[in-house]
Each structure stands twice: as structure tokens, then as C-alpha cells.
Design an enzyme around this catalytic site. Sequence first.
Site, PDB file in Angstrom:
ATOM      1  N   GLU A   1       0.840  -1.200   0.000  1.00  0.00           N
ATOM      2  CA  GLU A   1       0.000   0.000   0.000  1.00  0.00           C
ATOM      3  C   GLU A   1       0.876   1.251   0.000  1.00  0.00           C
ATOM      4  O   GLU A   1       2.065   1.159   0.365  1.00  0.00           O
ATOM      5  CB  GLU A   1      -0.890   0.002   1.248  1.00  0.00           C
TER       6      GLU A   1
ATOM      7  N   SER B   1       2.400  -5.386  -9.667  1.00  0.00           N
ATOM      8  CA  SER B   1       2.813  -5.928 -10.962  1.00  0.00           C
ATOM      9  C   SER B   1       1.600  -6.476 -11.705  1.00  0.00           C
ATOM     10  O   SER B   1       0.753  -7.154 -11.114  1.00  0.00           O
ATOM     11  CB  SER B   1       3.832  -7.054 -10.763  1.00  0.00           C
TER      12      SER B   1
ATOM     13  N   GLU C   1       7.374 -16.586  -4.012  1.00  0.00           N
ATOM     14  CA  GLU C   1       7.829 -15.325  -4.596  1.00  0.00           C
ATOM     15  C   GLU C   1       9.342 -15.176  -4.455  1.00  0.00           C
ATOM     16  O   GLU C   1      10.048 -14.808  -5.385  1.00  0.00           O
ATOM     17  CB  GLU C   1       7.108 -14.162  -3.919  1.00  0.00           C
TER      18      GLU C   1
ATOM     19  N   GLY D   1      10.231  -8.857  -0.629  1.00  0.00           N
ATOM     20  CA  GLY D   1      10.943  -8.765   0.659  1.00  0.00           C
ATOM     21  C   GLY D   1      12.277  -8.074   0.431  1.00  0.00           C
ATOM     22  O   GLY D   1      13.114  -8.583  -0.312  1.00  0.00           O
TER      23      GLY D   1
ATOM     24  N   GLY E   1      31.148   2.514 -22.931  1.00  0.00           N
ATOM     25  CA  GLY E   1      30.038   3.433 -23.228  1.00  0.00           C
ATOM     26  C   GLY E   1      28.805   2.695 -23.715  1.00  0.00           C
ATOM     27  O   GLY E   1      27.672   3.098 -23.409  1.00  0.00           O
TER      28      GLY E   1
HETATM   29  C1  LIG Z   1       8.931  -3.422  -9.496  1.00  0.00           C
HETATM   30  C2  LIG Z   1       8.153  -3.762  -8.273  1.00  0.00           C
HETATM   31  C3  LIG Z   1       7.101  -4.669  -8.365  1.00  0.00           C
HETATM   32  C4  LIG Z   1       6.342  -4.963  -7.232  1.00  0.00           C
HETATM   33  N1  LIG Z   1       5.254  -5.805  -7.362  1.00  0.00           N
HETATM   34  C5  LIG Z   1       4.421  -5.961  -6.293  1.00  0.00           C
HETATM   35  C6  LIG Z   1       3.208  -6.704  -6.430  1.00  0.00           C
HETATM   36  O1  LIG Z   1       2.900  -7.275  -7.485  1.00  0.00           O
HETATM   37  N2  LIG Z   1       2.367  -6.782  -5.369  1.00  0.00           N
HETATM   38  C7  LIG Z   1       2.657  -6.182  -4.175  1.00  0.00           C
HETATM   39  O2  LIG Z   1       1.868  -6.293  -3.244  1.00  0.00           O
HETATM   40  N3  LIG Z   1       3.805  -5.467  -4.004  1.00  0.00           N
HETATM   41  C8  LIG Z   1       4.685  -5.339  -5.033  1.00  0.00           C
HETATM   42  N4  LIG Z   1       5.833  -4.611  -4.908  1.00  0.00           N
HETATM   43  C9  LIG Z   1       6.088  -3.929  -3.641  1.00  0.00           C
HETATM   44  C10 LIG Z   1       7.212  -4.532  -2.808  1.00  0.00           C
HETATM   45  O3  LIG Z   1       6.826  -5.752  -2.267  1.00  0.00           O
HETATM   46  C11 LIG Z   1       7.546  -3.463  -1.736  1.00  0.00           C
HETATM   47  O4  LIG Z   1       8.116  -2.359  -2.419  1.00  0.00           O
HETATM   48  C12 LIG Z   1       8.462  -3.978  -0.671  1.00  0.00           C
HETATM   49  O5  LIG Z   1       7.824  -4.970   0.093  1.00  0.00           O
HETATM   50  C13 LIG Z   1       8.936  -2.864   0.258  1.00  0.00           C
HETATM   51  O6  LIG Z   1       7.861  -2.104   0.710  1.00  0.00           O
HETATM   52  P1  LIG Z   1       7.911  -0.494   0.599  1.00  0.00           P
HETATM   53  O7  LIG Z   1       8.291  -0.150  -0.808  1.00  0.00           O
HETATM   54  O8  LIG Z   1       6.621   0.036   1.080  1.00  0.00           O
HETATM   55  O9  LIG Z   1       9.090  -0.035   1.520  1.00  0.00           O
HETATM   56  P2  LIG Z   1       9.015   0.152   3.119  1.00  0.00           P
HETATM   57  O10 LIG Z   1       8.387  -1.034   3.733  1.00  0.00           O
HETATM   58  O11 LIG Z   1       8.423   1.478   3.414  1.00  0.00           O
HETATM   59  O12 LIG Z   1      10.564   0.182   3.483  1.00  0.00           O
HETATM   60  C14 LIG Z   1      11.397   1.266   3.112  1.00  0.00           C
HETATM   61  C15 LIG Z   1      12.838   0.915   3.448  1.00  0.00           C
HETATM   62  O13 LIG Z   1      12.960   0.705   4.850  1.00  0.00           O
HETATM   63  C16 LIG Z   1      13.507  -0.580   5.094  1.00  0.00           C
HETATM   64  N5  LIG Z   1      12.909  -1.126   6.298  1.00  0.00           N
HETATM   65  C17 LIG Z   1      11.583  -1.316   6.548  1.00  0.00           C
HETATM   66  N6  LIG Z   1      11.419  -1.850   7.765  1.00  0.00           N
HETATM   67  C18 LIG Z   1      12.649  -2.035   8.297  1.00  0.00           C
HETATM   68  C19 LIG Z   1      13.143  -2.572   9.517  1.00  0.00           C
HETATM   69  N7  LIG Z   1      12.317  -3.073  10.435  1.00  0.00           N
HETATM   70  N8  LIG Z   1      14.489  -2.575   9.723  1.00  0.00           N
HETATM   71  C20 LIG Z   1      15.334  -2.100   8.792  1.00  0.00           C
HETATM   72  N9  LIG Z   1      14.929  -1.581   7.607  1.00  0.00           N
HETATM   73  C21 LIG Z   1      13.609  -1.552   7.355  1.00  0.00           C
HETATM   74  C22 LIG Z   1      13.156  -1.408   3.876  1.00  0.00           C
HETATM   75  O14 LIG Z   1      14.028  -2.513   3.734  1.00  0.00           O
HETATM   76  C23 LIG Z   1      13.326  -0.381   2.779  1.00  0.00           C
HETATM   77  O15 LIG Z   1      14.681  -0.270   2.438  1.00  0.00           O
HETATM   78  C24 LIG Z   1       6.655  -4.353  -5.998  1.00  0.00           C
HETATM   79  C25 LIG Z   1       7.742  -3.473  -5.909  1.00  0.00           C
HETATM   80  C26 LIG Z   1       8.468  -3.176  -7.022  1.00  0.00           C
HETATM   81  C27 LIG Z   1       9.623  -2.208  -6.885  1.00  0.00           C
END
Ligand SMILES: Cc1cc2nc3c(=O)[nH]c(=O)nc-3n(C[C@H](O)[C@H](O)[C@H](O)COP(=O)(O)OP(=O)(O)OC[C@H]3O[C@@H](n4cnc5c(N)ncnc54)[C@H](O)[C@@H]3O)c2cc1C
Length: 370
Positions: A119, A150, A233, A355, A331
Site C-alpha cells: 500500500e 505488478s 515469490e 521482501g 560506453g
Molecule cells: C517493481 C516492483 C514490483 C512490485 N510488485 C508488487 C506486487 O505485485 N504486489 C505487491 O503487493 N507489491 C509489489 N511490490 C512492492 C514490494 O513488495 C515493496 O516495495 C516492498 O515490500 C517494500 O515495501 P515499501 O516499498 O513500502 O518499503 P518500506 O516497507 O516502506 O521500506 C522502506 C525501506 O525501509 C527498510 N525497512 C523497513 N522496515 C525495516 C526494519 N524493520 N528494519 C530495517 N529496515 C527496514 C526497507 O528494507 C526499505 O529499504 C513491488 C515493488 C516493485 C519495486
Amino acid sequence: MALREMVRGFAEKEIAPNIDRWEKDGLIPLDLHRKAADLGLLGLGFDESVGGSGGDSLDWYVMAEELVLSGRSSGLLMALFTHHVALVPVAAHGTPDQIAKFVRPTLAGEKLVALGVTEPGGGSDVANLRTTARRDGDTYVVNGAKTFISTGVRSDFVIAAVRTGEAGHKGISLLLIEKSSPGFEVTRHLDKLGWDCSDTAELSFDDVRVPAENLVGPENQGFRLIMELFESERLAQTVMAYTTAQRCLDLAVEWARARSTFGKPLIARQLVRHNLSDMARAVEVSREFAHRVMVRVNAGEALVPQVCMAKKQATDAAQFVADAALQLHGGSGYMRDTEVNRHYRDARVFSIAGGTDEILAEIVTKWMGY
Ligand SMILES: Cc1cc2nc3c(=O)[nH]c(=O)nc-3n(C[C@H](O)[C@H](O)[C@H](O)COP(=O)(O)OP(=O)(O)OC[C@H]3O[C@@H](n4cnc5c(N)ncnc54)[C@H](O)[C@@H]3O)c2cc1C
């Protein structure tokens, strides 16, 4: 071997000649899903009782390796096989009607599915998701938003994680939500660093009425089902990552043989040869470890930390080898229209999707009891 050869033929004929165009278009055609279904590829790893073509996870990994090697894109695999992960809970826990209406047509290449967990407020912290589904008679009324989904632009339905109960992981359920439902909107087709041919969407739900029969598994048990699909996954991403590393190594060797500087091919230089040796080591170590984990998981062992380690190891290999291969291309490697450039951009996602590196490290240390 027969499977690998069949997939190679499919990838060389149907994917490799078109991948550059699909990368520019930002999506792949529905027609490709039908062609893959006709060969039984979409159903691979799914039981015949739900419309699959049988086989097990190991067959799927063979297919995935070959699609990345010969199709030349991990994003393509994500776009064509979103269902490989998204359908896991429905195939395992769905009702006969859900299997007939959602699983069978998807495995036949007639419908597309997306998995909606993340979300705008966060993806790692699944237990705190905010999209709500309030029960009202025979329907759930869904409100909220999902992002980075995705295949979300093209999909016909989404298997969405929603809050049906109390705060935290005990209040989450999975719902099948059809795109045609009033109030369901694709609010954005997102522009990414890589995986360009895999469309990624932001979705919103505004008082979307979903039949209660679309609930997958028991109410408020969704968190457990999501954890189950995370294993598929993570292993799928592991294959994409070490195979991306392999493909980049192949490209690097090819280039080092063809490109001459100061009167000699690059591959004649000791520095280049040693770099290639390091790259080959990264590929071998990540692939061999992943194969061991995959065989054991396929045999029924629960290997949560090892799966996380395999993904991280393969991610490191993909990013290291893609970077080294790009550097060797000079390049040309920096130009968007080269294949190595695509893998370099694509490889970055393995640290985030399925993850993040940090969350996987947390899981490993927790399970190891550190
Ligand atoms: C190309 C792409 C395709 C995707 N496809 C899907 C999909 O089909 N369905 C779906 O549901 N999701 C999808 N995702 C989402 C993906 O699963 C999330 O981006 C991912 O789980 C991380 O969540 P976030 O982006 O909200 O980052 P956040 O959870 O906000 O985290 C931000 C940063 O903080 C770090 N962090 C968070 N908590 C901690 C902690 N406790 N300790 C240390 N560091 C922490 C994280 O590692 C990250 O570096 C996709 C993402 C991408 C980029």
C-alpha cells in the site's frame, strides 16, 4: 531437458525478437499469455485438478531459467508469470467456484491476475495494512489503495490483502476483486527504473462491493496465506537473479572476445580474465546454493531462513555481475538499448520486491535465534 529445449524455442521465437518493443511499450501483449498457455507453460507447477499442467516447482525453475537466458529479460518473467505467485493461495485454498472462475481461465491465458499487498503507506509491514473490507450482507465493501502492483494495469482481477478484523496480522483476509467492479480504479501506470515490460500500477478502491464468496480461505487468516506465497515469490526472484547474473556473464564473455583495444581482444588481458573469474564464481555459488534449497523445499522441508539467504545471495550476484558486465561494455553498456543495460537496471529490483534485503536479514536473524 525436453522442457528446457521447448522453452528455449518459445523464447527465441516469441520473446527475444519483441522484447525491446515491449520494454518501450511498458507491457506485454495478452497474446503471449495465450501462446504460453497453449504450450502448458502458464500451468506448470499447478495441479491438473485446478487447470494446471502438472509438474513441480523444480520444473518451473528450469522454465524460468531458460526464459530469462533466451528471452533476455527478468521483467518479462514477472509480467508473464505474475500468477505463479498470486494464484498460490487460490489454487491451494480456493472454493470450486473460485477455481473455475479465476484459476482455470488464468492458467489458460484468458484472464490476468495481480497480487495486491503493498500500500502507499508501506509494503514491508504487511501486518499493518490499511485497506478495509467491511462485511455488509452478502458483500464486502472495500476501501483503500494498493501500489507497486505488478500486472495491475492489465489484470482482470486482483487478489488483495484487506483488513476484515482487528489491528495487526490477525485481522487480514484475502479477497478476489474484479477490475470491472464499480469503484475499482487503476489510478496510475507507474514509470520504473527497470522491468519496463512488466506493467506496474497504483490501484484504488472506493466503496467497491465484492461478493462474500470471493473470500479466499477463512476470514482473518490472510496473513498466514500471504506468508505461504512469499516462499514462492522469493524463490522465483532467486531464479531471476542468478539467471540474470549468468546472462550478464555470457554477454561479458562474448563482448570481451569481440572487442579489441590496443591491438588485443579484451579477453586477453589478465585484469579482464580475473574479473570474469569473479563473475563466474558469483554465478556458480548463488545458483548452486539456490538449487540445493529449491530441491529441499520442493521435497517438503520448511527452510524459511535458507530461502531468504538464497534470494540475497542471488541478488548480490545479479547486481555485482550486471555492474561488472556493464563496465566491460564501456560506453555501450551505458546506452539504454543494450541488453546488458537492461539487466543492470532490472537487477536493482531484487533488493526490494518480494521482501527487501533488510527484511530478509531480519527474518534470517530471527529464525537463527540471534
Ligand atoms: C517493481 C516492483 C514490483 C512490485 N510488485 C508488487 C506486487 O505485485 N504486489 C505487491 O503487493 N507489491 C509489489 N511490490 C512492492 C514490494 O513488495 C515493496 O516495495 C516492498 O515490500 C517494500 O515495501 P515499501 O516499498 O513500502 O518499503 P518500506 O516497507 O516502506 O521500506 C522502506 C525501506 O525501509 C527498510 N525497512 C523497513 N522496515 C525495516 C526494519 N524493520 N528494519 C530495517 N529496515 C527496514 C526497507 O528494507 C526499505 O529499504 C513491488 C515493488 C516493485 C519495486
